[in-house]
Write a protein that holds these residues in place. Sequence first.
Motif, short mmCIF file in Angstrom:
data_model
loop_
_atom_site.label_atom_id
_atom_site.label_comp_id
_atom_site.label_asym_id
_atom_site.label_seq_id
_atom_site.Cartn_x
_atom_site.Cartn_y
_atom_site.Cartn_z
N ILE A 164 40.99 41.32 32.02
CA ILE A 164 39.83 42.58 32.46
C ILE A 164 39.81 42.54 33.73
O ILE A 164 39.51 43.92 34.28
CB ILE A 164 38.37 42.20 31.95
N GLN A 165 40.43 41.72 34.63
CA GLN A 165 40.26 41.85 35.93
C GLN A 165 40.96 43.47 36.66
O GLN A 165 40.05 44.03 37.29
CB GLN A 165 40.87 40.92 36.96
N PRO A 166 41.94 43.68 36.44
CA PRO A 166 42.55 45.00 36.86
C PRO A 166 41.85 46.20 36.22
O PRO A 166 41.73 47.11 37.16
CB PRO A 166 44.02 45.15 36.46
N TYR A 167 41.26 46.22 35.26
CA TYR A 167 40.59 47.19 34.36
C TYR A 167 39.11 47.21 35.07
O TYR A 167 38.48 48.42 35.35
CB TYR A 167 40.24 46.88 33.04
N GLN A 168 38.49 46.02 35.69
CA GLN A 168 37.27 45.94 36.10
C GLN A 168 37.22 46.64 37.49
O GLN A 168 36.53 47.25 38.09
CB GLN A 168 36.73 44.64 36.30
N GLU A 169 38.46 46.38 38.46
CA GLU A 169 38.79 46.73 39.77
C GLU A 169 38.97 48.32 39.59
O GLU A 169 38.42 49.09 40.47
CB GLU A 169 39.68 46.20 40.18
N ALA A 170 39.52 48.90 38.64
CA ALA A 170 39.96 50.19 38.41
C ALA A 170 38.41 51.02 38.08
O ALA A 170 38.18 52.03 38.67
CB ALA A 170 40.71 50.55 37.20
N LEU A 171 37.45 50.36 37.37
CA LEU A 171 36.20 51.00 37.21
C LEU A 171 35.52 51.02 38.31
O LEU A 171 34.70 52.05 38.84
CB LEU A 171 35.52 50.10 35.97
N SER A 172 35.52 49.94 39.10
CA SER A 172 34.68 49.78 40.44
C SER A 172 35.22 50.81 41.52
O SER A 172 34.82 51.58 42.27
CB SER A 172 34.74 48.46 40.97
N ASN A 173 36.56 51.01 41.61
CA ASN A 173 37.22 52.07 42.32
C ASN A 173 36.82 53.49 42.07
O ASN A 173 36.91 54.22 42.81
CB ASN A 173 38.70 51.95 42.28
N SER A 174 36.44 53.66 40.66
CA SER A 174 36.18 54.86 40.27
C SER A 174 34.59 54.99 40.38
O SER A 174 34.05 56.15 39.81
CB SER A 174 36.60 54.92 38.78
N GLY A 175 33.85 54.19 41.05
CA GLY A 175 32.44 54.47 41.27
C GLY A 175 31.46 53.93 40.37
O GLY A 175 30.25 54.19 40.40
N TYR A 176 32.00 53.26 39.19
CA TYR A 176 30.99 52.90 38.31
C TYR A 176 30.58 51.10 38.68
O TYR A 176 31.49 50.41 39.15
CB TYR A 176 31.75 52.46 36.73
N ASP A 177 29.46 51.00 38.32
CA ASP A 177 28.78 49.35 38.65
C ASP A 177 28.68 48.73 37.48
O ASP A 177 27.91 47.75 37.29
CB ASP A 177 27.65 49.48 39.68
N TYR A 178 29.18 49.11 36.53
CA TYR A 178 29.29 48.56 34.97
C TYR A 178 30.17 47.36 34.89
O TYR A 178 31.28 47.33 35.57
CB TYR A 178 29.88 49.39 34.05
N LYS A 179 29.80 46.23 34.42
CA LYS A 179 30.27 45.04 34.34
C LYS A 179 30.88 44.96 32.86
O LYS A 179 30.06 44.81 32.00
CB LYS A 179 29.46 43.74 34.70
N LEU A 180 32.11 44.68 32.77
CA LEU A 180 32.81 44.45 31.53
C LEU A 180 32.54 43.19 30.88
O LEU A 180 32.36 42.18 31.34
CB LEU A 180 34.35 44.54 31.67
N LYS A 181 32.20 43.17 29.51
CA LYS A 181 31.72 41.98 28.91
C LYS A 181 32.10 42.22 27.51
O LYS A 181 32.04 43.22 27.04
CB LYS A 181 30.13 42.03 28.96
N TYR A 182 32.76 41.10 26.97
CA TYR A 182 33.20 40.96 25.60
C TYR A 182 32.03 41.38 24.68
O TYR A 182 31.26 40.79 24.78
CB TYR A 182 33.74 39.85 25.29
N ASN A 183 32.48 42.39 23.85
CA ASN A 183 31.34 42.60 22.88
C ASN A 183 32.38 43.34 21.75
O ASN A 183 32.03 44.84 21.51
CB ASN A 183 30.37 43.81 23.60
N PRO A 184 32.60 42.56 20.66
CA PRO A 184 33.38 43.15 19.82
C PRO A 184 32.42 44.05 18.67
O PRO A 184 31.49 43.54 18.34
CB PRO A 184 34.15 41.74 18.81
N THR A 185 32.88 45.07 18.47
CA THR A 185 32.09 45.82 17.55
C THR A 185 32.51 45.63 16.02
O THR A 185 33.62 45.28 15.56
CB THR A 185 32.47 47.40 17.67
N PRO A 186 31.33 45.68 15.20
CA PRO A 186 31.61 45.24 13.80
C PRO A 186 32.65 46.51 13.14
O PRO A 186 32.51 47.60 13.73
CB PRO A 186 30.32 45.44 13.12
#
Length: 711
Positions: free
Chosen positions: A451-473
């Motif tokens: 997730i590191q490159p995806y987290q960096e891309a999110l942060s660079n796009s202005g979001y303060d959202y933290k990626l967390k494993y959350n499998p959906t049923p």
Amino acid sequence: MNSLNFGYSLKNIPKSTNKDYLIRIINMTEKFLIRARWKAFFYLNPDCKPTNKDTFGFKSSKPTPHIKELDHFETEIYNLLTNIRFESFTNQLQTKMRNNVKDIKNDDKLLVKADKTTNFYKLSTSQYRELIEQNITKDYKKAPPDLAKSITTKDITIAKSLNLDTRIEVLAQKEAFITLKDHKPNFNNKPSCRLINPTKSNIGVISKQLLDNINTKLLQHIKVNIWKNSYSVINWFENIKNKSSKSFITFDICNFYPSITEDLLHKALSFASHFTNIPTEHQEIILHSKKSILISNGEQWTKKHDSNFDVTMGSYDGAETCQLIGIYLLNLLTTEMNIECNLGLYRDDGLIVCEGTPRHIEQNKKQICNFFRKFNLSITIEANKKIVNFLDVTFNLTNQSYKPYTKPGNTILYVHKQSDHPPAVLKNIPENINKRLSSLSSNEEEFNTTIQPYQEALSNSGYDYKLKYNPTPKPNNNNKNRNRNILWYNPPFSSTVKTKIGKKFLQIIDKCFPPSNQLSKIFNRKTIKISYSCMLNMKNIIDGSNHHKLKTTHTPTTATKLNDKQCNCKQPSHCPLNGKCLYKDVIYQATVTRHDNNSSHSYIGLCSTTFKTRFNNHKASFLHADKANSTQLSRHIWNLKDTNTKFSLKWNILKICKSYSNLTNRCNLCNYEKYIILKHPELSSLNRRNELSTTCRHKHKFLLAHVTDAS
């Protein structure tokens, strides 16, 4: 060749001008009101039921009926658009995009997109034309002069047999374009390109649905793995038993689309006909939709082989054609070749899992190569792999895991939080990314390692959202939702708009259709929904700029606006437009001034023909009483004549813009006329305000029913 990387996603939307926003919302409101009129018409006239024929999604070209019960509603909608207010809006990203747009428009060079990276390359128009010519002449030859005519003639025959010739437009001859394969070796010294042909017959829309039905029925009888997305590949992988004792074989069919021959498609259709009925006329439609031409610089090209059969990338039914061929090939591969493997195919990418010694798997690899060679299909193939990257997932047989995969050199970019997207879209982006990454990860450990490159891309796009494993049923398919006949209104979103369009629109619904109203059953908050659409993004702007620069160098700008001769009046001093009566595609204004009190009234009209032709029609309506109701202008003139009021009439041009074209599917002429009437009512005091819901009459000449010369 200079490369350029903007550093942000080209899906970001820059702030639009007030005029562009109003023109767009007028266009979207027109579409909504047309649908509302038809819905009300069939509800109020139950005997006039809509036709049950299969229209394949093609819309009716009939003019919308006037529904007096909707007059109040349409007036309220018009007032809403008239009273739209704007405010200033900017941020760091918007300032950057505004400067980029200014640079793009001021630079005379084209920006050509890379094929699989986020890079752009600056090319002069001469360099671009040289590259595109090299790629065309490699596989294409000059087409016979009557090729487009023959395709259109067959289109007309098919459309008439289905009673759809009043709905389907003629073949739009769009210019081919290229993207640059900068990921290929030696790119700087020898640039390689991907040639894309956007010219496609609308019969392909029919073929797409026919092929989709064939493939669906075929897969009910033949158990082969034809994947449609990454999640279906993951389901296949999870069901593999004893993964650690097996190995992968991966293959890629090179140039799959253009390599599909007419003979191969015939064989696939013949094979499918054993499992589902395929009428002869349906086969003819499917085969005819593959007849194509390529347009470059106004010239027609066709494949170098004798037939003009071609499955082009971007064609309406390209994916469905590949799916049918894939079903046919996989069935042969598993039955005739006797290969005991678990395999599947996503368009041109294949994945196989085998059990056996490395030597045995290599033998399977050779068999597969020989099999595809029989159909003149070349493949790249690798065998005895424990870990493979397939689509956007990495599969590992050793530890029985999978995780997200990104191609090397590909920069991860997301829509920025400061982009001019609807707030609901921006709010859902981080959650959807998290959901996707969780779905593509077999467990939390694999998720955290990627997730590191995806987290960096999110942060660079202005979001303060933290990626967390959350499998959906997995969704429960047993839940059955009631299908409502929803009428959607899709106004564009812009942060510069101060007026709350959605809130006011819903208030208008409540006001105009109370429970006592006879249309309240079909027009209420449950049957009418609003969802914001988007304005042009950066990619749209770059494409438009490139098109304008290529068109400008190919054809002088003035030639698109004016005839060589601007006036043909016998007495130039009597010309209604001071020597400009032969202008085409104009929005004009007629000002009527009374001599008794000097009061004036104005009328705005348009014409795609020469103004002189339209002027003569107006003159006829002023002279003949039976034509007095032709226009609001003629009505006003006859009212003055009936009261013996003297008047003078003055004409002038307000705007020159292109009428409807099937290349753009847009009529700037109609859109701008409605904009002037809406924004400048003082210029159009004689015009009716219900003209927002009138259909564009300039589309009709492009319908197959109205094509007299297929050339």
